[in-house]
Each structure stands twice: as C-alpha cells, then as structure tokens.
Design a protein around this motif. Sequence first.
Motif, short mmCIF file in Angstrom:
data_model
loop_
_atom_site.label_atom_id
_atom_site.label_comp_id
_atom_site.label_asym_id
_atom_site.label_seq_id
_atom_site.Cartn_x
_atom_site.Cartn_y
_atom_site.Cartn_z
N LYS A 195 -7.13 8.07 1.86
CA LYS A 195 -5.77 7.55 2.05
C LYS A 195 -5.14 7.17 0.72
CE LYS A 195 -3.08 4.19 4.69
NZ LYS A 195 -3.12 3.10 5.71
N TRP A 196 -5.86 6.36 -0.11
CA TRP A 196 -5.24 5.97 -1.38
C TRP A 196 -5.28 7.08 -2.43
CZ3 TRP A 196 -8.38 6.41 -5.49
CH2 TRP A 196 -9.74 6.09 -5.39
N SER A 197 -6.32 7.93 -2.40
CA SER A 197 -6.41 8.99 -3.41
C SER A 197 -5.36 10.08 -3.19
CB SER A 197 -7.81 9.60 -3.44
OG SER A 197 -8.12 10.24 -2.22
N SER A 198 -4.85 10.19 -1.97
CA SER A 198 -3.79 11.17 -1.70
C SER A 198 -2.40 10.59 -1.97
CB SER A 198 -3.88 11.65 -0.24
OG SER A 198 -3.70 10.57 0.66
N ASN A 199 -2.34 9.30 -2.31
CA ASN A 199 -1.07 8.65 -2.69
C ASN A 199 -1.26 7.90 -4.01
OD1 ASN A 199 0.89 8.90 -0.22
ND2 ASN A 199 -1.11 8.39 0.65
N ASP B 116 -7.31 2.09 -6.62
CA ASP B 116 -6.95 0.98 -5.73
C ASP B 116 -7.83 -0.25 -5.95
OD1 ASP B 116 -9.39 1.82 -4.65
OD2 ASP B 116 -8.79 1.24 -2.61
N SER B 117 -8.47 -0.35 -7.12
CA SER B 117 -9.47 -1.39 -7.35
C SER B 117 -8.99 -2.49 -8.28
CB SER B 117 -10.75 -0.75 -7.91
OG SER B 117 -11.34 0.10 -6.95
N GLY B 118 -7.69 -2.80 -8.22
CA GLY B 118 -7.17 -3.89 -9.04
C GLY B 118 -7.07 -3.55 -10.51
N MET B 119 -7.04 -2.25 -10.84
CA MET B 119 -6.92 -1.83 -12.24
C MET B 119 -5.74 -0.88 -12.38
SD MET B 119 -10.95 -1.23 -13.23
CE MET B 119 -11.33 -0.33 -11.72
N LEU C 292 1.26 6.74 -21.03
CA LEU C 292 1.54 7.47 -19.80
C LEU C 292 0.91 6.78 -18.60
CD1 LEU C 292 0.67 11.02 -21.17
CD2 LEU C 292 2.93 9.94 -21.13
N THR C 293 1.54 6.90 -17.43
CA THR C 293 0.94 6.42 -16.20
C THR C 293 0.28 7.61 -15.49
OG1 THR C 293 3.06 6.72 -15.06
CG2 THR C 293 2.58 4.53 -15.95
N ILE C 294 -0.36 7.32 -14.37
CA ILE C 294 -1.20 8.33 -13.72
C ILE C 294 -0.42 9.60 -13.35
CG2 ILE C 294 -0.92 7.43 -11.36
CD1 ILE C 294 -4.15 8.84 -12.96
N GLY C 295 0.84 9.45 -12.98
CA GLY C 295 1.62 10.62 -12.57
C GLY C 295 2.03 11.52 -13.72
N GLU C 296 1.77 11.09 -14.96
CA GLU C 296 2.22 11.86 -16.12
C GLU C 296 1.09 12.59 -16.86
OE1 GLU C 296 5.80 9.37 -18.01
OE2 GLU C 296 4.03 8.12 -17.62
N VAL C 297 -0.15 12.39 -16.42
CA VAL C 297 -1.26 13.01 -17.14
C VAL C 297 -1.45 14.46 -16.71
CG1 VAL C 297 -2.44 10.81 -17.48
CG2 VAL C 297 -2.99 12.19 -15.46
N GLU C 298 -2.15 15.22 -17.58
CA GLU C 298 -2.41 16.63 -17.32
C GLU C 298 -3.90 16.91 -17.45
OE1 GLU C 298 -0.15 18.91 -20.08
OE2 GLU C 298 1.65 17.69 -19.84
N THR D 292 -6.19 16.84 -10.64
CA THR D 292 -5.16 15.83 -10.39
C THR D 292 -4.81 15.71 -8.92
OG1 THR D 292 -3.44 17.47 -10.89
CG2 THR D 292 -4.16 16.04 -12.69
N THR D 293 -5.56 16.40 -8.04
CA THR D 293 -5.35 16.29 -6.59
C THR D 293 -6.69 16.27 -5.86
OG1 THR D 293 -5.12 18.71 -6.51
CG2 THR D 293 -3.08 17.41 -6.57
N PRO D 294 -7.41 15.18 -5.88
CA PRO D 294 -7.10 13.87 -6.45
C PRO D 294 -7.46 13.81 -7.94
CG PRO D 294 -9.20 13.78 -5.33
CD PRO D 294 -8.69 15.18 -5.12
#
Length: 499
Positions: A21-25, A294-297, A315-321, A350-352
């Motif tokens: 659930k969290w790894s897909s979002n 999702d572990s408070g980090m 960069l945040t997680i959505g910007e990495v390659e 990246t998925t996940p």
Amino acid sequence: MSLKSLGAKIFAKRIRKKINKWSSNPIKTQEKVFKDLIKVAGNTAFGKDHNFQNIKTHSDFVKNVPIRDYEQLKSYVNRVVDGEKDVLWPGKPLYFAKTSGTTSGAKYIPLTKDSMPTHIRAARNAILCYIEETGKVDFVDGKMIFLQGSPEMEEKNGVMLGRLSGIVAHYVPKYLQKNRLPSWETNCIEDWEEKVDAIVEETIHQNMTVISGIPPWVQMYFEKLQQKTNKTIGDLFKGFELFIYGGVNFEPYKATFEKLIGRKVAGIELYPASEGFFAFQDKQNEKGMLLQLDSGMFYEFVKAEEFFEEKPKRLTIGEVEKGVNYVMLVSTTAGLWSYNIGDTVMFTCTTPYRLIVSGRIKHFISAFGEHVIGKEVDQALKEGADTIGAMINDFTVAPQVNPDNSELPYHEWFIEFKETPVDIEALALEIENSLRRQNSYYDDLIEGKILRTLKITPVPKDGFKDYMRSVGKLGGQNKLPRLSNDRNIADKLTAMIDK
C-alpha cells in the motif's frame, strides 16, 4: 505445521499488504512523513532555530535547514547528551547508539520512543516478506543466531548508552526468545574472538535455521565451526535455510560462503544503521532493497558528483533516477535533520523504490581524478575472482602515488585470499579490465600511461583481523573500509606484512 509457523504465515500476508500500500504511493507517503516530522519537532530547540513554524514545502525546508553530518550537528547532540530536553526531538531519547567517529572519537546517535520501533519492525518485516514470497516457514521453529555487539549498556545523564546491535537485542520478541542464540552471558562477552569461540560451543549441536550478521564476522564463525567439526556448515546444520546480512557488500564473499556452506542458502540483505533502518530485500529475485518510506524518515538525495558544490540540489523521492550515484540524507523521528549518513546509493528500480549501497561519499580513490567508488571495486573483484576461481576473505584498496622505483603510480589492492591463486597477475588483469569498463576516467589514466596496472598485495591469513584488532575495531559492527584516498591503512598493513 506448528502454530508458530501458521501464525507467521498469516501475519506475513497482512504485513505484505501494508507494505504494498505505501510502496505503491511513494510520493504521498513521503509527503506525510515530512509534514509529521516538521509539525512534531516545531517546538524543539532545533525547530525554533530553523523556522519550522513557517516551513510548508520541501523548498522551505532546503532554505532553512542545511545539510549536516555529525560534526556539524554535534553542538545540538552534545546538549542532548548533557541531559537537556526538547533539543532535536521532543523529550529525551530512549538510548544513545554509540558508534565510532572518524574525526571526533565516539558519536552518540539518539534513538527515541518514536524511532526505535521502526528498527524492530523493519527487521521483522524482512523475514515476513521472505515467508510471504516463498511460502517457506518451517525455519521459525529452529534456532536463530544474530552475531551482534554486547547488549550491556551504561547510563549517561538518564539515557541508556550502548551499541545499536546490543540495544536491539533487548527487543527480541517473546515468541523468539526460546529460539534465539547465543545466550545472554555469551552475548555479553566483549572480546570478539573469545565470544565467537563461546558461540561455536553453544551452537555446534543445535538445529540452526537462521544465521545473521556482517559477512566477515559470520565467516569467522563458520571457519571455526568447520575447523572443529571438519564438516561444511550445510552438513553441520541440516536445517540452515536463511542467511541474513548487511553492513558490507556480500558479493566479494559469496564464493567463500558457498564453499563453507556447501550448498545454496537463501539470503536477505538489510540496510540498517544507527541513524535508521533504511531498507531491506523484499524479493528474492529482484536486485536491490526496498526503501522504507513510511518509517518516520524523510529522504533527500544529492548527486554524488555535485555533493561538494556550495549549494548542491537536494532531490526528493519523486525526482530520483535509476543508475545515478546519490548521497542519501535523512530527517528522522530521532531528531536528525538533512543528515548526511555518509553512504552513496543507486536505485535499481523506482516502481517500487529499491536501491543498493554503492559506497561511502568519503571512501573513494581519486588521487588522479579517477573517482573510483565502492560499487566499482566490489564488482571488479567479483568478476575477476569468478573468472579465475579465487575466493576472497577480505580486501581494501589504496593509491600508491609515489612508488619507490620510479615506476608509474598505481592502485594497490590488499587481498586476503581463502587460498592464494596460482596466477595473481591474471587476477589483477581481470580486475583491471572490469574497472576500466566501469570507469572511463580510470580507463583514460591507464590508456594515457598516467597509471600502471593495479598491483595485488596478498595479505596473510588473519591479517585483516590482526589489523582491526590493532586499531581496536575487531568484531561486532565494525567494518574494514574498502577504499581509501590515502595510505593510512595501506601503510599499516604493509608494515604488518613486512614484519
């Protein structure tokens, strides 16, 4: 199937669903973590000093909170160590994890009531993901060993202080207590070699199904068992099914372990540190470890090639390659903020989001501009060793800038072999060719005759163990640096070899 096995199977399915659930979002998950961290720490000394009240976005955070390592955060940590409350995180920490610092002696990493459970859950979930994926569960009824530091602790201004692995030993769940080895008394032995001998005696006649620890120290345990019994580990422990490891890249040890064990054993790679339990291998046939979002980090990433610029882009997680070497920064429920843990990582997916640890930002060789990193030397050694059938106990690499006999400079590889290869020059050439394929700068230096072919210096049996003992870092969670940009380790090893 025992009740414990059945319960583990049911629980594994439930945990896997939560992880999916969290790894897909990922972006939404990290945004929530970020907002929660800023909100909770708003009234701390650090939060007030860094304008947390007005931080709404990551851009705001970047403007107000600079990148820091331990030295740069030390003034705040010292206040916490001195007993002050509400400095980096509300209240006082539960523990300080004591680790070895490179420039300031001991480091004291806070563990709080909010951060501590994430360490325990991640380790548990790694095993549960294996159960859910494979359906194998009988191993939970056997004996399990975790090679770790002493669980004994001391108090410092009302906060308990110890090694992370020893602190975690206090959190082994009740349903595993009867399965767990070694005994408390053995675990408290400080001398590492004495401790391993005692562990051998306690485990040699047990049904060991799970064995966990840093590879070089587990290797020492396996070798002592083999010397005592003249059996492979797989024959000695018929039910041995799962090897759980972390701390160093396992690939250079793989061939040696397979020979010691005598058969294939499944493995789970972990990425734990005092600062947080960042990732674990959640799939047996996927490369990389699942980043714990999702572990408070809250994670930030800086391209390694830009890290030493004045204002590198964060960069945040959505910007990495995928395939890019990043320095990883963390902000945590233990009160670390844009904290440079010193590791570099590469995403394999990246998925996940799965990653590998590619090295240390301060552990590289660039004496001539080649910037050789840990991932490259690990891969080169594996390819070379596989080609000629060599088995490696341990190794480290350093530049030789000023050779004595007027020859060209070179990289010197100190390698302790399980059995010294007949043709070391052939191994050196295989390693060299792999490095040149991976690193164009290194290739240019060889092609341009700035560097000569690398040199392998064999280290006698137990040579690295003797070195680690000489610097007070034998056993536990201590690791030999793979790469140095100077000759500090190399010169000490050379002196020991030449005796």
